[in-house]
Motif scaffolding. Structure first.
Motif, PDB file in Angstrom:
ATOM      1  N   ARG A 144       0.832  -1.214   0.000  1.00  0.00           N
ATOM      2  CA  ARG A 144       0.000   0.000   0.000  1.00  0.00           C
ATOM      3  C   ARG A 144       0.861   1.256   0.000  1.00  0.00           C
ATOM      4  O   ARG A 144       1.972   1.262   0.532  1.00  0.00           O
ATOM      5  CB  ARG A 144      -0.923  -0.002   1.222  1.00  0.00           C
ATOM      6  N   GLU A 151      -6.872  10.915  -1.619  1.00  0.00           N
ATOM      7  CA  GLU A 151      -7.802  10.022  -0.910  1.00  0.00           C
ATOM      8  C   GLU A 151      -8.619  10.756   0.147  1.00  0.00           C
ATOM      9  O   GLU A 151      -8.167  11.739   0.733  1.00  0.00           O
ATOM     10  CB  GLU A 151      -7.036   8.902  -0.212  1.00  0.00           C
ATOM     11  N   GLU A 154     -13.127   6.549   4.027  1.00  0.00           N
ATOM     12  CA  GLU A 154     -14.376   5.900   3.636  1.00  0.00           C
ATOM     13  C   GLU A 154     -15.037   5.236   4.834  1.00  0.00           C
ATOM     14  O   GLU A 154     -14.381   4.851   5.795  1.00  0.00           O
ATOM     15  CB  GLU A 154     -14.113   4.827   2.566  1.00  0.00           C
ATOM     16  N   ASN A 165     -10.455  -3.430   1.093  1.00  0.00           N
ATOM     17  CA  ASN A 165     -10.004  -2.078   0.767  1.00  0.00           C
ATOM     18  C   ASN A 165      -8.483  -2.051   0.609  1.00  0.00           C
ATOM     19  O   ASN A 165      -7.765  -2.853   1.192  1.00  0.00           O
ATOM     20  CB  ASN A 165     -10.461  -1.088   1.843  1.00  0.00           C
ATOM     21  N   SER A 167      -6.731   1.147   0.649  1.00  0.00           N
ATOM     22  CA  SER A 167      -6.392   2.549   0.845  1.00  0.00           C
ATOM     23  C   SER A 167      -5.001   2.683   1.448  1.00  0.00           C
ATOM     24  O   SER A 167      -4.429   1.724   1.967  1.00  0.00           O
ATOM     25  CB  SER A 167      -7.425   3.224   1.749  1.00  0.00           C
ATOM     26  N   SER A 168      -4.446   3.883   1.380  1.00  0.00           N
ATOM     27  CA  SER A 168      -3.099   4.115   1.896  1.00  0.00           C
ATOM     28  C   SER A 168      -3.057   3.912   3.407  1.00  0.00           C
ATOM     29  O   SER A 168      -4.084   3.942   4.091  1.00  0.00           O
ATOM     30  CB  SER A 168      -2.642   5.538   1.560  1.00  0.00           C
ATOM     31  N   MET A 171      -4.648   6.668   5.492  1.00  0.00           N
ATOM     32  CA  MET A 171      -6.104   6.613   5.580  1.00  0.00           C
ATOM     33  C   MET A 171      -6.556   5.659   6.670  1.00  0.00           C
ATOM     34  O   MET A 171      -7.628   5.829   7.264  1.00  0.00           O
ATOM     35  CB  MET A 171      -6.697   6.178   4.244  1.00  0.00           C
ATOM     36  N   GLU A 175      -9.755   5.858   9.141  1.00  0.00           N
ATOM     37  CA  GLU A 175     -10.821   4.875   8.959  1.00  0.00           C
ATOM     38  C   GLU A 175     -10.948   3.919  10.146  1.00  0.00           C
ATOM     39  O   GLU A 175     -12.002   3.331  10.355  1.00  0.00           O
ATOM     40  CB  GLU A 175     -10.571   4.079   7.675  1.00  0.00           C
TER      41      GLU A 175
END
Length: 213
Positions: A144, A151, A154, A165, A167-168, A171, A175
């Motif tokens: 990642r 971004e 979410e 997912n 995502s970085s 994030m 999250e």
């Protein structure tokens, strides 16, 4: 077998299975979770044997370590039976483990004080300085990005969506990790979480200052 022998056997099994892991779910993570659980047991009335067994075994079947498939049942049940534990006890440990995971906020509610303690103990190791280190270790192990300015955090509508997912790592703080302080079950865990949360906020402020255009 008595409790101490079973605990020693379980610890040895976990060390064999998870030593050398580079995703942040290594043996030393498990040991820290066990030590966190011991601290919480000083303030909570619970079955300490169940708590410690579940803490030692909470990650051995985790989907993150088995290509997206949860193997808790197929690993933990026969292991405990082989050590002389009853079917009822093994099932209770599996239930505790299944209730511990975050799953994007879609985990099953904790139904026992033992599950609450193990969940708190695990979540404490996901925040603070060690939590920062583990987050980036896990992100790197999954390929990642560290950070992507395009971004936005979410809200995942299911545990499956959360698991899939990509995502970085940064994030992941927004999250999940920043939410954990308010999700602690026990008063003693809430007290520890407060300082660890504060440290993450300081880190993220500094990070954002350094990457801002």
């Amino acid at each position: 077998m008595d409790a101490d022998i079973i605990l020693n056997e379980v610890q040895g099994y976990v060390k064999d299975q998870l030593s050398g892991d580079s995703s942040g779910h290594d043996y030393w993570h498990i040991e820290r979770v066990v030590n966190n659980a011991k601290k919480l047991l000083n303030s909570e009335k619970a079955d300490g044997f169940k708590v410690l067994i579940a803490a030692w075994l909470h990650d051995v079947g985790d989907y993150k370590l088995h290509n997206g498939k949860d193997k808790t049942q197929e690993i933990v049940f026969p292991l405990l039976i082989s050590l002389g534990c009853t079917t009822k006890f093994a099932e209770e440990i599996i239930q505790i483990i299944e209730e511990v995971s975050f799953k994007g906020g879609h985990n099953s509610p904790t139904t026992s004080i033992e599950a609450k303690i193990v969940q708190d103990a695990d979540r404490l190791d996901a925040i603070g300085a060690i939590g920062i280190a583990r987050a980036f270790a896990y992100g790197g192990s999954k390929g990642r990005e560290i950070f992507n300015p395009d971004e936005k955090p979410e809200e995942y509508l299911s545990s499956e969506a959360y698991q899939k997912n990509n995502s970085s790592t940064l994030m992941h703080f927004y999250e999940k990790l920043l939410k954990l302080k308010d999700l602690m079950n026990t008063d003693s865990a809430k007290e520890i979480a407060h300082e660890r949360h504060r440290f993450m906020v300081i880190f993220l402020d500094q990070f954002q200052n350094e990457v801002s255009h």
